[in-house]
Design an enzyme around this catalytic site. Structure first.
Site, PDB file in Angstrom:
ATOM      1  N   HIS A   1      36.746  33.070  33.640  1.00 24.33           N
ATOM      2  CA  HIS A   1      37.059  32.763  35.038  1.00 24.33           C
ATOM      3  C   HIS A   1      37.904  33.875  35.659  1.00 24.33           C
ATOM      4  CE1 HIS A   1      39.808  30.853  38.043  1.00 24.33           C
ATOM      5  NE2 HIS A   1      38.659  30.413  38.518  1.00 24.33           N
TER       6      HIS A   1
ATOM      7  N   GLU B   1      35.710  36.804  36.470  1.00 24.87           N
ATOM      8  CA  GLU B   1      34.908  36.523  37.673  1.00 24.87           C
ATOM      9  C   GLU B   1      35.721  36.833  38.937  1.00 24.87           C
ATOM     10  OE1 GLU B   1      34.514  33.048  40.581  1.00 24.87           O
ATOM     11  OE2 GLU B   1      34.226  32.300  38.539  1.00 24.87           O
ATOM     12  N   HIS B   2      36.965  36.389  38.974  1.00 24.97           N
ATOM     13  CA  HIS B   2      37.815  36.637  40.135  1.00 24.97           C
ATOM     14  C   HIS B   2      38.051  38.137  40.343  1.00 24.97           C
ATOM     15  CE1 HIS B   2      39.909  32.712  41.444  1.00 24.97           C
ATOM     16  NE2 HIS B   2      38.759  32.413  40.876  1.00 24.97           N
TER      17      HIS B   2
ATOM     18  N   GLU C   1      46.566  27.861  40.969  1.00 27.78           N
ATOM     19  CA  GLU C   1      45.361  27.033  40.912  1.00 27.78           C
ATOM     20  C   GLU C   1      45.452  26.034  39.754  1.00 27.78           C
ATOM     21  OE1 GLU C   1      40.484  27.709  40.911  1.00 27.78           O
ATOM     22  OE2 GLU C   1      41.845  29.428  40.755  1.00 27.78           O
TER      23      GLU C   1
END
Length: 430
Positions: free
Chosen positions: A66, A69-70, A141
């Site tokens: 993840h 991806e960011h 987050e």
């Protein structure tokens, strides 16, 4: 280039493996104004290791898929999204347990946007400052989801079902694990998992096939990932006994939220088996707990569930589970009734006409979904990584019999594979 004709649904699929190993699939859709493109790698949250050139196994920080991806969206200080906007395209990405996908949709400038997508995914720009900034963003987050009752219930139930499998870990990782991510491990993970041999490019919409494939070949002709590390996803298979049978917490909710999970075994990887099992589960659950069944009407009339009631089945190579739940003021009663239904499926009698009706509905829903290029692209990639093809669904559905549904009942007969999680409203003195 390989060409497959699916005459029953009037689709033609083109496939070519480029010299660098990238799998490219093209599904032209005449009459469509929009094109939709996905670029996916088999790197998800459950891939937590790399095998180096000496065959040593290296652990990756949880949440790195993840995080990566960011970070790919930031190119030399510029957000890639703005570049797509200039080309009249909308870009996005998502990380799941078993893959990461980058995607865009557009009505014009298809080749420009394809280049932009491939180039930013294959050419990362990592800086120490950017990585540290991202850690702060993702930490916030993580904290946000830690306060979300639905996320808490879902992830807690997964952890209670599985003892050691990496499906237990949140896709975002933890604040501690992402703190260990640095430029070196990001670059190594990217070179290993974003190697063209590990990726698939899927394009659907209104375009000329030869023009697009030649354009992609030109883009990729000099792309070689010189990497000595290899992906490593040799995950041990667990038995069907859950790690923890029940748990409850108190959070800021108005109505208790109940969730029941039934742990399932791994799925065989022949292209028929994965699709057939999914369809059999879908038909069985619709026959047992669908909105038109007596069981559902009883749950509703006894106020055990409300319109938040839902169920889902997940089947993957190394794990599987069934989830059912609802907001309810009577969580214990709901638990008892759901277990009574599921553990006694052998006493349920299904009529042939009901079975055929539901199978027909599923087939009809699939055919209707083929009008959505977003559905086609995302589902195609899902089945591709499972060793199956989205377009086999109709053929497999035709082969399913009522006896197959009867045999699927066995997946729910072991009470040791059941686990529950309940979120209660916080008490006044807490």
């Amino acid at each position: 280039m390989n060409k497959q004709n699916f005459t029953r649904i009037n689709e033609v699929l083109y496939h070519e493996v480029l010299d660098n190993g990238l799998n490219v699939f093209l599904l032209p859709k005449e009459g469509f104004h929009k094109s939709y493109v996905t670029f996916s790698t088999k790197l998800g949250s459950i891939m937590t290791k790399i095998k180096d050139e000496n065959k040593n196994i290296i652990d990756l920080p949880l949440g790195i898929a993840h995080f990566l991806e960011h970070k790919l969206f930031e190119q030399d200080g510029e957000d890639v999204s703005s570049l797509f906007s200039q080309n009249q395209a909308s870009v996005n990405a998502f990380t799941q347990n078993n893959r990461t996908t980058y995607l865009f949709s557009c009505t014009d400038n298809l080749t420009k946007n394809i280049d932009l997508l491939i180039n930013f995914v294959q050419n990362p720009f990592f800086t120490k400052e950017g990585i540290e900034k991202e850690k702060g963003i993702i930490s916030s987050e993580i904290k946000m989801y830690e306060d979300d009752p639905n996320t808490v219930a879902y992830m807690s139930l997964i952890r209670n079902m599985f003892k050691n499998h990496p499906i237990r870990y949140d896709i975002l990782g933890t604040i501690d694990t992402i703190s260990k991510i640095d430029k070196s491990i990001l670059e190594r993970t990217h070179k290993t998992y974003y190697n063209p041999k590990n990726m698939v490019l899927f394009i659907t919409g209104n375009f000329e096939v030869n023009e697009i494939i030649q354009h992609i070949k030109e883009n990729q002709k000099d792309v070689k990932f010189n990497c000595t590390s290899l992906p490593y996803d040799d995950i041990s298979i667990e038995d069907l006994t859950v790690a923890k049978k029940s748990e409850e917490v108190y959070l800021e909710v108005n109505v208790p939220n109940f969730l029941l999970g039934v742990k399932q075994g791994p799925t065989d990887y022949s292209k028929e088996d994965i699709i057939k099992k999914e369809l059999c589960f879908s038909i069985l659950l619709d026959l047992v707990l669908g909105k038109s069944t007596n069981n559902y009407k009883e749950l509703l009339s006894n106020e055990l569930v409300n319109d938040s009631f839902g169920l889902d089945i997940t089947l993957e190579k190394s794990y599987g589970f069934f989830l059912v739940g609802s907001e309810t003021y009577k969580p214990k009663e709901l638990e008892n009734r759901l277990k009574d239904i599921l553990l006694n499926l052998d006493k349920e009698f299904f009529k042939e006409e009901d079975f055929l009706r539901i199978k027909k509905q599923i087939v009809g829903g699939f055919i209707h979904a083929l009008n959505s290029i977003e559905y086609i692209a995302n589902q195609f990639t899902k089945y591709y990584y499972l060793g199956a093809s989205l377009f086999d669904i109709l053929e497999v559905a035709d082969s399913i019999t009522l006896q197959d549904i009867e045999e699927t009942k066995n997946a729910f007969k072991n009470e040791e594979s059941y686990s529950t999680f309940t979120v209660y409203p916080k008490k006044n003195d807490e």
